[in-house]
Motif scaffolding. Structure first.
Motif, short mmCIF file in Angstrom:
data_model
loop_
_atom_site.label_atom_id
_atom_site.label_comp_id
_atom_site.label_asym_id
_atom_site.label_seq_id
_atom_site.Cartn_x
_atom_site.Cartn_y
_atom_site.Cartn_z
N GLN A 265 0.84 -1.01 0.09
CA GLN A 265 -0.04 0.13 -0.05
C GLN A 265 1.00 1.21 0.17
O GLN A 265 1.69 1.51 0.88
N PHE A 266 0.68 2.10 -0.87
CA PHE A 266 1.38 3.29 -1.09
C PHE A 266 0.57 4.55 -0.77
O PHE A 266 -0.47 4.39 -1.20
N VAL A 267 0.95 5.58 0.04
CA VAL A 267 0.55 6.63 0.45
C VAL A 267 1.33 7.64 -0.03
O VAL A 267 2.39 7.87 0.43
N LEU A 268 0.88 8.68 -0.88
CA LEU A 268 1.47 9.86 -1.52
C LEU A 268 1.02 11.14 -1.13
O LEU A 268 -0.29 11.47 -1.49
N SER A 269 1.70 11.96 -0.39
CA SER A 269 1.36 13.28 -0.10
C SER A 269 1.87 14.32 -1.36
O SER A 269 2.92 14.38 -1.49
N SER A 270 0.77 14.77 -2.04
CA SER A 270 1.25 15.57 -3.14
C SER A 270 1.26 16.90 -3.14
O SER A 270 1.94 17.42 -4.01
N GLU A 297 2.11 11.18 12.32
CA GLU A 297 1.30 10.01 12.64
C GLU A 297 1.42 8.83 11.62
O GLU A 297 1.38 7.55 11.71
N MET A 298 1.77 9.13 10.22
CA MET A 298 1.86 8.33 9.15
C MET A 298 3.26 7.50 9.20
O MET A 298 3.29 6.31 9.21
N GLU A 316 12.68 12.93 11.09
CA GLU A 316 11.39 12.41 11.69
C GLU A 316 11.03 11.09 11.37
O GLU A 316 10.51 10.14 12.18
N ALA A 317 11.47 10.33 10.08
CA ALA A 317 11.52 9.09 9.70
C ALA A 317 12.28 8.32 10.78
O ALA A 317 11.79 7.25 11.28
#
Length: 405
Positions: A265-270, A297-298, A316-317
């Motif tokens: 599952q990929f989540v992209l912040s554009s 949170e992500m 942060e990561a």
């Protein structure tokens, strides 16, 4: 109680790390005036500081040719950006806004460089420099290939020093050498990382306080359906290019091509300005795309992070033990990416040679080899143990204890 003036570069990656420190100072009784652009007013006021604003274009770091992110071929390019992009347009406005005000000490952002010294000298107060990147042991851009005798370097020097002389005359301060314009000679430098993560930390003296990243929950963070993250796939990967470089549709297309067939599952912040509608017919089923993602949170829920290697994003990561694939594009990002790779917490790829196959291979390696997660944890432990904004506040207030009122 002391009166404190805070002056931070009006950009997400600079304002956000300062908020925890400022709130701590306010909570401990300091009277803080925070001067910045209106764009960051709400989050600054939430710290309890008094907001003082000056006009500054919201998209300056995207459209202003001086401030627009670039690959520095020589140190003078970086210095020219500081002087013409930040000091010249901002410092006179700050001086006007704080006219007739008195302060006990100044906290300023490292990108303000000589501008912080102008303010401190004019007010006759000591200063603290906060550094939200690595502390540069060697000047940024000093090894990128432009010779000092190159005509472009001479033109940069002349262009920069012309403005410096004008400002020095306006504010009646001494004219520094060009190599001093981005230096931080004040008695205290707060660096938002750990000594372990900092490259060549052994060359930095005790005036550098390594406090680690300032991790503060963001009250204005948008909501996200986290319960859906692992509904279809066992692993989750977050993709973000930060707040300035996030309009790169070609990179997003490359991600779609590279990851379309992965059971992830990929989540992209554009970001709000990327024209994602142009790619609507090409978005794979395993991608969730939103303009804004609550990043802190992500990062607590993902298996890997694909990032441009901005210091805030990388820190942060790592704070949450997340390994990375880094695609550095400009400024200090190659330094950050190389350090992450050097310490084994991720893989850095060359944006100029990037293909879908290379990007896919790097991510598969990071996801499937446990060593990357383990090394991210090692760095993360050093960041969590550094002390954060509480330690930074202790150091500042201890240093200026003699001016407590």
């Amino acid at each position: 109680m002391a009166r404190v003036l805070v002056m931070i570069t009006p950009a997400e990656g600079h304002v956000n790390p300062s908020l925890g420190l400022v709130k701590q100072l306010v909570d401990r009784g300091e009277e803080v005036d925070y001067v910045c652009s209106e764009e960051f007013g709400t989050r600054i006021q939430q710290t309890g500081a008094k907001l003082i604003t000056y006009p500054f274009s919201v998209d300056a770091f995207i459209h202003n040719p001086v401030l627009k992110p670039a690959e520095y071929k020589h140190h003078y390019q970086f210095v020219n950006m500081i002087v013409k992009g930040l000091i010249e347009p901002i410092i006179p406005k700050v001086m006007k806004e704080i006219e007739n005000k008195e302060y006990d000490y100044l906290i300023y952002d490292y990108l303000m460089g000589w501008g912080g010294k102008i303010i401190a000298e004019r007010l006759g107060i000591p200063a603290v420099c906060t550094i939200c990147s690595f502390a540069f042991v060697e000047p940024l851009g000093s090894d990128q290939g432009w010779d000092d005798d190159d005509i472009k370097v001479r033109e940069l020097y002349d262009d920069t020093m012309k403005v410096v002389h004008q400002l020095a005359e306006e504010f009646q301060v001494s004219v520094p050498a060009i190599d001093e314009l981005d230096s931080h000679s004040h008695i205290l430098k707060v660096v938002y990382t750990s000594r372990y993560f900092q490259p060549q930390a052994e060359k930095l003296d005790d005036s550098y306080i390594f406090a680690g990243p300032s991790i503060v929950p963001r009250k204005d963070a948008p909501s996200f359906p986290f319960e859906q993250l692992r509904a279809l796939y066992p692993q989750v990967v977050y993709i973000s290019l930060g707040t300035i470089l996030n309009r790169d549709l070609e990179f997003y297309k490359l991600c779609f091509e590279a990851f379309r067939d992965l059971p992830v599952q990929f989540v992209l912040s554009s970001g709000q300005y990327a024209e994602m509608e142009l790619l609507a017919d090409n978005i794979p089923d395993n991608f969730m795309i939103k303009p804004y993602i609550p990043q802190l949170e992500m990062l607590q829920r993902v298996d890997a992070f694909i990032t441009h290697g901005g210091m805030n994003s990388a820190s942060e990561a790592l704070y949450y033990n997340v390994p990375m694939v880094l695609v550095p594009m400009t400024s200090d990002q190659p330094i950050v990416a190389n350090r992450v790779q050097e310490l084994g917490a991720g893989i850095a790829v060359n944006k100029n040679e990037l293909t879908a196959a290379i990007l896919k291979a790097a991510l598969v390696e990071v996801l499937n080899q446990a060593i990357y997660k383990q090394q991210a944890h090692v760095i993360g432990q050093s960041l969590r143990q550094a002390g954060g904004y509480t330690y930074a506040t202790d150091a500042i207030m201890s240093r200026f204890s003699t001016i407590r009122k």
